[in-house]
Scaffold this motif. Structure first.
Motif, PDB file in Angstrom:
ATOM      1  N   GLY A   1       0.810  -1.215   0.000  1.00 30.75           N
ATOM      2  CA  GLY A   1       0.000   0.000   0.000  1.00 30.75           C
ATOM      3  C   GLY A   1       0.841   1.261   0.000  1.00 30.75           C
ATOM      4  O   GLY A   1       0.665   2.154   0.831  1.00 30.75           O
ATOM      5  N   LEU A   2       1.764   1.346  -0.966  1.00 32.41           N
ATOM      6  CA  LEU A   2       2.701   2.462  -0.986  1.00 32.41           C
ATOM      7  C   LEU A   2       2.070   3.785  -1.406  1.00 32.41           C
ATOM      8  O   LEU A   2       2.672   4.836  -1.232  1.00 32.41           O
ATOM      9  N   ASP A   3       0.879   3.741  -1.999  1.00 32.55           N
ATOM     10  CA  ASP A   3       0.255   4.977  -2.471  1.00 32.55           C
ATOM     11  C   ASP A   3      -0.569   5.669  -1.392  1.00 32.55           C
ATOM     12  O   ASP A   3      -1.244   6.663  -1.664  1.00 32.55           O
ATOM     13  N   ALA A   4      -0.521   5.181  -0.160  1.00 34.25           N
ATOM     14  CA  ALA A   4      -1.288   5.809   0.919  1.00 34.25           C
ATOM     15  C   ALA A   4      -0.742   7.204   1.201  1.00 34.25           C
ATOM     16  O   ALA A   4       0.462   7.398   1.369  1.00 34.25           O
ATOM     17  N   GLY A   5      -1.634   8.185   1.230  1.00 39.24           N
ATOM     18  CA  GLY A   5      -1.237   9.554   1.526  1.00 39.24           C
ATOM     19  C   GLY A   5      -0.590  10.282   0.367  1.00 39.24           C
ATOM     20  O   GLY A   5      -0.070  11.385   0.552  1.00 39.24           O
ATOM     21  N   THR A   6      -0.604   9.705  -0.819  1.00 41.45           N
ATOM     22  CA  THR A   6      -0.013  10.354  -1.988  1.00 41.45           C
ATOM     23  C   THR A   6      -1.112  10.818  -2.933  1.00 41.45           C
ATOM     24  O   THR A   6      -2.292  10.468  -2.774  1.00 41.45           O
ATOM     25  N   ALA A   7      -0.713  11.609  -3.922  1.00 36.35           N
ATOM     26  CA  ALA A   7      -1.673  12.121  -4.897  1.00 36.35           C
ATOM     27  C   ALA A   7      -1.881  11.166  -6.059  1.00 36.35           C
ATOM     28  O   ALA A   7      -2.468  11.550  -7.070  1.00 36.35           O
ATOM     29  N   PHE A   8      -1.395   9.940  -5.920  1.00 33.07           N
ATOM     30  CA  PHE A   8      -1.477   8.979  -7.018  1.00 33.07           C
ATOM     31  C   PHE A   8      -2.023   7.646  -6.512  1.00 33.07           C
ATOM     32  O   PHE A   8      -2.026   7.358  -5.312  1.00 33.07           O
ATOM     33  N   GLU A   9      -2.444   6.870  -7.464  1.00 36.05           N
ATOM     34  CA  GLU A   9      -2.870   5.491  -7.207  1.00 36.05           C
ATOM     35  C   GLU A   9      -1.981   4.574  -8.042  1.00 36.05           C
ATOM     36  O   GLU A   9      -1.915   4.702  -9.260  1.00 36.05           O
ATOM     37  N   ILE A  10      -1.265   3.678  -7.354  1.00 38.24           N
ATOM     38  CA  ILE A  10      -0.356   2.777  -8.056  1.00 38.24           C
ATOM     39  C   ILE A  10      -1.162   1.652  -8.694  1.00 38.24           C
ATOM     40  O   ILE A  10      -1.881   0.919  -8.014  1.00 38.24           O
ATOM     41  N   LEU A  11      -1.029   1.531 -10.020  1.00 43.42           N
ATOM     42  CA  LEU A  11      -1.736   0.477 -10.743  1.00 43.42           C
ATOM     43  C   LEU A  11      -0.892  -0.787 -10.845  1.00 43.42           C
ATOM     44  O   LEU A  11      -1.417  -1.896 -10.718  1.00 43.42           O
ATOM     45  N   SER A  12       0.410  -0.640 -11.102  1.00 41.00           N
ATOM     46  CA  SER A  12       1.279  -1.813 -11.226  1.00 41.00           C
ATOM     47  C   SER A  12       2.719  -1.392 -11.002  1.00 41.00           C
ATOM     48  O   SER A  12       3.082  -0.228 -11.194  1.00 41.00           O
ATOM     49  N   ILE A  13       3.520  -2.371 -10.578  1.00 38.76           N
ATOM     50  CA  ILE A  13       4.962  -2.193 -10.431  1.00 38.76           C
ATOM     51  C   ILE A  13       5.625  -3.321 -11.215  1.00 38.76           C
ATOM     52  O   ILE A  13       5.495  -4.497 -10.866  1.00 38.76           O
ATOM     53  N   ASP A  14       6.308  -2.968 -12.265  1.00 37.68           N
ATOM     54  CA  ASP A  14       6.936  -3.948 -13.149  1.00 37.68           C
ATOM     55  C   ASP A  14       8.453  -3.841 -13.032  1.00 37.68           C
ATOM     56  O   ASP A  14       9.012  -2.737 -13.056  1.00 37.68           O
ATOM     57  N   ILE A  15       9.108  -4.995 -12.899  1.00 37.98           N
ATOM     58  CA  ILE A  15      10.563  -5.034 -12.799  1.00 37.98           C
ATOM     59  C   ILE A  15      11.142  -4.954 -14.208  1.00 37.98           C
ATOM     60  O   ILE A  15      10.926  -5.840 -15.037  1.00 37.98           O
ATOM     61  N   ALA A  16      11.879  -3.880 -14.476  1.00 36.85           N
ATOM     62  CA  ALA A  16      12.447  -3.675 -15.809  1.00 36.85           C
ATOM     63  C   ALA A  16      13.778  -4.390 -15.974  1.00 36.85           C
ATOM     64  O   ALA A  16      14.087  -4.902 -17.051  1.00 36.85           O
ATOM     65  N   ASP A  17      14.587  -4.452 -14.915  1.00 36.01           N
ATOM     66  CA  ASP A  17      15.926  -5.032 -15.048  1.00 36.01           C
ATOM     67  C   ASP A  17      16.414  -5.476 -13.689  1.00 36.01           C
ATOM     68  O   ASP A  17      16.194  -4.789 -12.679  1.00 36.01           O
TER      69      ASP A  17
END
Length: 329
Positions: free
Chosen positions: A205-221
């Motif tokens: 729940g890293l988007d708590a208290g932020t102005a954004f909503e995290i949809l996905s976290i993808d590992i690029a490398d």
């Protein structure tokens, strides 16, 4: 007669120019043609309040055509507060077209808070991808793992005022990557299952208290870095070696000091012996003077001393020749 006519025409032209500059007649005509009912007195009052009429009337025309139902007082009050009226109206139109609930008061508050409300609406429709810098983390086996991730976020209109920005999102994602990799038993586990990082981080729940909503976290490398554990052990061993060397040097210095102290004591004792021997002739003279010993006794003592010196010289000569009369090589 002609001169008077020219003067009258010039005065009329100047008067019309002053009137047109003070009263935006063409802007009033455009508003009436667009269905925006605005009086001449209102436009003149805007001039008196140092409000640029075009900054209010043109956005009001767009809002009326879009069916937003805004009035001129709302737009003028937002302009006087230092807001960007045109951007707020464009954001309201974009939100209406995208079926995003956004009222004028909320949009004005977001704009006055220093955020781009139009960009926020666009991010709500088209999410933004934020790429993190390379995050270094160390697994339990001491191997460094370098991870770069892409975070897909969508603006949260309700939390734009007072919510944290992109920097907070990146910092929290980096923290989640470090903690996830640090909990792995081996770097091989991270390389085999990179999605474990995204799932674990996304579940925090890293988007708590932020102005954004995290949809996905993808590992690029994911790359393997240095053997931090071995490096730390090497540095620890080097530090232990320096400590041991310092302690050994301390013990050596103490031993040298003690040796010098013993040499000083030997010299002191030798000085005492010499001092005691220097008192023997005085004691012998005193004994002769008092008659405690005779002359023959003194002569016998001297003979014994001479005999002792002779024996000592013979012993030293035997040590040099080896006892066979030939000198040692």
């Amino acid at each position: 007669m002609d001169v008077q006519l020219l003067v009258i025409i010039a005065v009329a032209v100047i008067a019309i120019s002053v009137f047109m500059s003070f009263f935006p007649f063409m802007l009033w005509i455009s508003a009436l043609a667009s269905g925006v009912r605005i009086s001449i007195i209102t436009l003149v009052a805007m001039r008196l309040r140092r409000v640029v009429p075009s900054r209010i009337v043109n956005p009001l025309i767009k809002a009326t055509k879009a069916g937003l139902g805004l009035n001129i007082n709302q737009l003028e009050s937002h302009f006087l507060a230092g807001g960007n009226v045109d951007r707020v109206v464009n954001a309201l139109i974009a939100a209406q077209r995208a079926d995003i609930p956004l009222v004028f008061e909320r949009a004005a508050a977001i704009d006055l808070a220093g955020r781009d409300v139009l960009q926020a609406v666009q991010m709500s429709v088209n999410p933004k991808v934020i790429e993190t810098p390379v995050v270094s983390a160390v697994a339990k086996n001491g191997i460094e793992v370098n991870v770069r991730a892409r975070v897909t976020v969508r603006a949260n209109i309700d939390r734009l005022v007072g919510g944290a920005g992109e920097e907070t999102i990146l910092a929290r994602v980096a923290e989640g990557i470090v903690s996830t990799n640090g909990a792995a038993e081996s770097h091989k586990d991270v390389l085999e299952n990179p999605d474990l990082i995204s799932k674990t981080v996304l579940g925090k729940g890293l988007d708590a208290g932020t102005a954004f909503e995290i949809l996905s976290i993808d590992i690029a490398d994911v790359d393997v870095g240095k053997n931090i554990g071995a490096h730390l052990q090497t540095e620890q061993a080097e530090a232990d070696k320096r400590i041991a060397q310092a302690k050994a040097e301390e013990r050596r210095a103490m031993a040298v000091a003690q040796e010098q102290e013993m040499k000083a004591r030997v010299v002191e004792m030798q000085a005492k012996v010499v001092e005691a021997e220097s008192e023997v002739p005085l004691a012998m003279a005193e004994a002769l003077r008092l008659g405690k010993i005779g002359v023959m006794d003194y002569m016998n003592l001297k003979n014994i001393e001479a005999d002792t010196q002779m024996r000592g010289s013979i012993g030293k000569q035997n040590d040099l020749t080896g006892g066979d009369g030939h000198q040692k090589p």
